[in-house]
Enzyme design. Structure first.
Site, PDB file in Angstrom:
ATOM      1  CB  ILE A  44      29.867  22.084  36.122  1.00 51.94           C
ATOM      2  CG1 ILE A  44      30.460  22.330  37.852  1.00 51.94           C
ATOM      3  CG2 ILE A  44      29.346  20.841  35.781  1.00 51.94           C
ATOM      4  CD1 ILE A  44      31.300  21.275  38.309  1.00 51.94           C
ATOM      5  CE  LYS A  55      48.855  33.674  40.344  1.00 50.40           C
ATOM      6  NZ  LYS A  55      49.450  32.529  40.841  1.00 50.40           N
ATOM      7  CD  GLU A  57      38.919  33.339  25.456  1.00 50.73           C
ATOM      8  OE1 GLU A  57      37.707  33.869  24.782  1.00 50.73           O
ATOM      9  OE2 GLU A  57      38.642  32.745  25.707  1.00 50.73           O
ATOM     10  CB  SER A  92      24.616  26.829  27.051  1.00 54.04           C
ATOM     11  OG  SER A  92      25.469  27.872  27.385  1.00 54.04           O
ATOM     12  NE  ARG A 129      43.509  38.699  45.579  1.00 51.22           N
ATOM     13  CZ  ARG A 129      43.875  38.573  46.817  1.00 51.22           C
ATOM     14  NH1 ARG A 129      45.052  38.855  47.335  1.00 51.22           N
ATOM     15  NH2 ARG A 129      42.471  38.127  47.337  1.00 51.22           N
ATOM     16  CB  VAL A 169      53.447  37.692  37.528  1.00 51.33           C
ATOM     17  CG1 VAL A 169      54.616  38.648  38.191  1.00 51.33           C
ATOM     18  CG2 VAL A 169      54.496  36.130  36.863  1.00 51.33           C
ATOM     19  CB  ALA A 218      43.074  24.407  14.543  1.00 55.64           C
ATOM     20  NE  ARG A 231      42.809  26.835  28.504  1.00 56.93           N
ATOM     21  CZ  ARG A 231      42.930  27.944  27.314  1.00 56.93           C
ATOM     22  NH1 ARG A 231      44.079  28.669  27.001  1.00 56.93           N
ATOM     23  NH2 ARG A 231      41.986  28.255  26.774  1.00 56.93           N
ATOM     24  CB  VAL A 232      49.710  26.818  27.411  1.00 59.90           C
ATOM     25  CG1 VAL A 232      49.466  26.497  25.612  1.00 59.90           C
ATOM     26  CG2 VAL A 232      49.707  27.380  28.016  1.00 59.90           C
TER      27      VAL A 232
END
Length: 270
Positions: free
Chosen positions: A154, A25, A140, A115, A28, A22, A57, A46-47
């Site tokens: 991907i 956003k 994070e 990578s 923004r 929130v 862990a 996301r959690v």
């Protein structure tokens, strides 16, 4: 595994993700109003899944009782930008905030991974007010361009499929794709001003069109039916030839009629 209530354990992280989504956003939206351009394209969060927490862990040798400090990305926010330059600007906004504390940063753009992974990470401490009182949660924040995010999504899916033991051929092709994504970001940066100007023009034209249609609808409210019909017919003609200067002139005229109607001076027509 210990016998804790994992649903309760996750609650502060879920709340943290929702609150930060929130807030970013809102940032923004505010930047868009202030500057007509925002470095934030969109925000997701996301959690981390419990299975992923336990796997990480184990990999990092973090004890169950140390999860809250040992796993820093249980709560994760992802901020997407159009251009690489925007990432640094967003990071500056985050550093300046008083409702969170930046613990440290990881610049995988300047120092990208073997990578090919590129992203800018910020580990933060965030105070979340729970039913039981204040709790400081580690989270994070990942800041990426759209191209970086496409590649990382991907790669994550493939790592999950192969349990992080990617075949050499796929690993090489992913690295090649990462380089291509980086070139795309560089090319977009080189024509940044032209892109922004085009986006600004598109948005202005879209707003003008919406305002004209709204104003024509208001004519009916003031019982200016004939004026509304004629204005709609003119709008249709202008829309067909995409003449935005004529569209702006129509908007001025229709608003003028509405202004006169509010004063009780109904116009005879266009």
């Amino acid at each position: 595994m210990d016998g804790r209530d994992w649903g309760t354990f996750m609650l502060p992280y879920e709340q943290t993700v929702e609150e930060l989504k929130v807030k970013f956003k809102t940032m923004r939206a505010e930047l868009k109003k202030r500057e007509e351009y925002t470095p934030i394209e969109f925000v997701t969060g996301r959690v981390k899944r419990l299975s992923s927490i336990l796997e990480k862990a184990k990999r990092l040798n973090v004890r169950m009782e140390d999860l809250e400090q040992g796993i820093e990305d249980i709560a994760g926010i992802r901020i997407m930008c159009q251009f690489v330059e925007d990432i640094r600007r967003v990071a500056e906004f985050i550093r300046a905030r008083k409702d969170l504390e930046v613990v440290y940063e990881k610049d995988y753009i300047t120092n990208y991974k073997e990578s090919g992974y590129r992203s800018f990470h910020m580990i933060i401490r965030y105070p979340v007010q729970t039913a039981l009182g204040l709790k400081i949660v580690l989270a994070e924040i990942q800041i990426r361009t759209l191209a970086m995010n496409f590649w990382a999504t991907i790669e994550h899916s493939l790592n999950y499929k192969y349990r992080e033991s990617l075949p050499d051929e796929i690993r090489l092709r992913l690295k090649t794709a990462a380089e291509a994504a980086s070139i795309l970001d560089s090319e977009m940066s080189s024509i940044r001003e032209e892109i922004l100007e085009a986006q600004k023009t598109f948005e202005e034209n879209s707003n003008t069109t919406t305002q004209v249609l709204h104003a024509i609808h208001q004519l009916y409210f003031y019982h200016l039916v004939n004026e509304a019909i004629r204005s709609q017919e003119e709008f249709n003609q202008i829309w067909q030839r995409q003449d935005m200067e004529a569209m702006k002139e129509l908007l001025v005229r229709v608003r003028g009629m509405i202004s006169q109607a509010k004063k009780g001076n109904l116009p005879d027509g266009l």
